[in-house]
Each structure stands twice: as C-alpha cells, then as structure tokens.
Design an enzyme around this catalytic site. Structure first.
Site, PDB file in Angstrom:
ATOM      1  CD1 TRP A 178      -3.102   1.210   0.722  1.00 16.34           C
ATOM      2  CD2 TRP A 178      -1.627   2.448   1.855  1.00 16.34           C
ATOM      3  NE1 TRP A 178      -3.663   2.446   0.916  1.00 16.34           N
ATOM      4  CE2 TRP A 178      -2.784   3.231   1.612  1.00 16.34           C
ATOM      5  CE3 TRP A 178      -0.569   3.017   2.551  1.00 16.34           C
ATOM      6  CZ2 TRP A 178      -2.911   4.539   2.049  1.00 16.34           C
ATOM      7  CZ3 TRP A 178      -0.677   4.342   2.979  1.00 16.34           C
ATOM      8  CH2 TRP A 178      -1.842   5.085   2.740  1.00 16.34           C
TER       9      TRP A 178
ATOM     10  CB  SER B 253       3.052  -4.436   2.943  1.00 13.68           C
ATOM     11  OG  SER B 253       2.259  -3.753   3.873  1.00 13.68           O
ATOM     12  CG  LEU B 254      -2.268  -4.592  -0.536  1.00 14.43           C
ATOM     13  CD1 LEU B 254      -3.511  -5.197   0.094  1.00 14.43           C
ATOM     14  CD2 LEU B 254      -2.592  -3.265  -1.209  1.00 14.43           C
TER      15      LEU B 254
ATOM     16  CG  LEU C 187       3.315   2.731  11.532  1.00 16.98           C
ATOM     17  CD1 LEU C 187       3.495   2.874  13.042  1.00 16.98           C
ATOM     18  CD2 LEU C 187       1.842   2.512  11.185  1.00 16.98           C
TER      19      LEU C 187
ATOM     20  CG  ASP D 125       6.405  -4.643  10.339  1.00 20.44           C
ATOM     21  OD1 ASP D 125       5.804  -3.564  10.452  1.00 20.44           O
ATOM     22  OD2 ASP D 125       6.342  -5.363   9.324  1.00 20.44           O
TER      23      ASP D 125
ATOM     24  CG  HIS E 299       6.076  -2.398   7.007  1.00 16.95           C
ATOM     25  ND1 HIS E 299       5.498  -3.631   7.281  1.00 16.95           N
ATOM     26  CD2 HIS E 299       5.353  -1.862   5.977  1.00 16.95           C
ATOM     27  CE1 HIS E 299       4.478  -3.826   6.456  1.00 16.95           C
ATOM     28  NE2 HIS E 299       4.375  -2.777   5.659  1.00 16.95           N
TER      29      HIS E 299
END
Length: 257
Positions: free
Chosen positions: A23, A83-84, A146, A206, A233
C-alpha cells in the site's frame, strides 16, 4: 482480452519471480530487494492498478486485481509479496501453480479478530483510512514514519519512502480501494492449504504488521520463518534479501543452484 499491466524487469537468468508491492508506494520501493533477487532470478515488478506505471488503470475488486496480476506474469515460477502485496500473492498462489511463495513484512490477515489478536485494531485502522480521504499525501507520509519506526536504520527507510512521495503518486481511488482490501481480506485458509513451500521474511521491529502475527501465520502454515533483527516494515537488509533469494531459487537447503 484484458491488457496486461505495465511492469519493471531486472535480471537476465534464472526462474521468473513476480514481486508485488504494498500500500501507498509502487514497485520502486522494492528496488533493493529486487536487485538482490535479480542476481539469481528474472524479477518482474508489476505496479498495481492506480499505482506508478499503471496509474491510469483500474480493477473492479481484489479478485479482479489478482486475475490481472496472474495474466500479466503467466510464467511466474515464484511469488514474493510485500505488505498488502502478500495478500495478493497468497490469492494468486491459490489460483495458479507456483513453485514457491514468500511473504515479506506481511501476514494473511491484516485486521484484528477474536482468533487473530495480533492484527491492527479497528479504531486505529479507521483513523488511518479517514486520513487518506482527507489528505492522502499527509497520510502516506505518516505511514512512512510508521514503517520506519523501530528500525535500526530508520533514516534510510524514511529516505527510501520520501524519494517517491510526489513522483507518480498513487490515485486516491487506488489508495482507498487497497485499504478496503486490507480491512476485508482474510487469506489464512488459503495460505494454510497451499501445497508449495512458503517462507515469511519479517522485521522483528515491524510496527505496521506485528512480527508476532507473521510468526503465528508461519507456524499455522508450516512455513519457513525468517526474522530480520533490527528491521521494521522494510526488512530487506542485504543479508536478508540474499537469504530469501537463495531460498527462492535453491533446493531444500536454500543453496543457490
């Protein structure tokens, strides 16, 4: 016939590995991982509809996007999803035979549930989703912070993401749609039923997808667990990327053929 997605390619020999981004950023964010893999494989990086090279493209829903990815790289030997992209890669592997699947900074369910306590809480997710609708650029910048949080090389992670904040940014529609996928999809059953070997490479720090969630998914699926100390991440440290490359193209011992 639906037109294939535009892709980036690296590597000239070895198996074909499709590398799917997550994302907020297109496949350029995966450049360090792609370069490491390209020493051993032919790496194909499709940008998702609404992202990067495919900002002018749309897909009706998650399943249509998976079908589009599979038709774009029909000769994929292995899949890697970040991730996504991990959710998309699981669904792709469940539909088309692949030799290996790797999830990087990903888990088969993003949201918290009664039987999945390590996912993201609904209140936190909805606050984030509201931010996308109000100011997508600002929210992507918050996501970058983040993603870097807790990383021993946080400055480099932030710089990697900041480099493309304003260069071919994803469309607002694509950002909202892919957030919906994160909110709604649960690919745990599909992951557990896959017949191909699976590995999860995950940063121990993460803050987007907890390492505990990825480790639980690995245990449930009987998958290889590859934690990356000091990483958050974006866990593709050179040694971690090389380890993943060896697992993808090697034999049972992970050695490169």
């Amino acid at each position: 016939m639906t037109e294939a997605l535009r892709v980036r390619r690296l590597g000239e020999r070895g198996p074909v590995v499709a590398l799917i981004h997550g994302w907020g950023w297109d496949s350029r964010v995966l450049a360090p991982l792609a370069e490491a893999l390209s020493a051993h494989a032919q790496v194909v990086l499709p940008d998702l509809p609404g992202y990067g090279l495919n900002r002018d493209r749309r897909c009706a829903d998650f399943d249509a996007c998976v079908d589009l990815l599979a038709s774009t790289v029909p000769d994929a030997d292995s899949l890697v999803g970040w991730s996504l992209g991990g959710l998309l890669a699981i669904a792709w592997a469940a539909r088309a035979p692949v030799r290996r699947l790797a999830l990087v900074g990903a888990s088969p369910r993003f949201m918290q549930a009664a039987d999945w306590p390590l996912g993201m809480a609904e209140e936190r997710f909805h606050a984030f989703a509201d931010g996308v609708r109000e100011d997508a650029r600002k929210t992507r910048t918050r996501f970058a912070a983040l993603a870097a949080l807790g990383d021993s090389d946080a400055r480099s992670v932030r710089a990697t993401l900041a480099a493309w904040v304003d260069d071919l940014p994803p469309t607002d529609d694509a950002l909202v749609a892919s957030l919906d996928w994160l909110s709604q999809r649960d690919e745990r059953a599909a992951l557990n039923q896959l017949e191909c070997p699976v590995a999860l490479l995950h940063g121990e720090q993460d803050q987007v997808i907890a390492a505990g969630a990825a480790r639980a998914a690995a245990e449930q699926a009987g998958a290889a667990w590859m934690p990356v100390p000091g990483a958050a991440h974006l866990p593709w440290r050179p040694e971690a990327a090389d380890r993943l490359a060896r697992w993808l193209v090697g034999g049972r011992d992970g050695g490169v053929a």
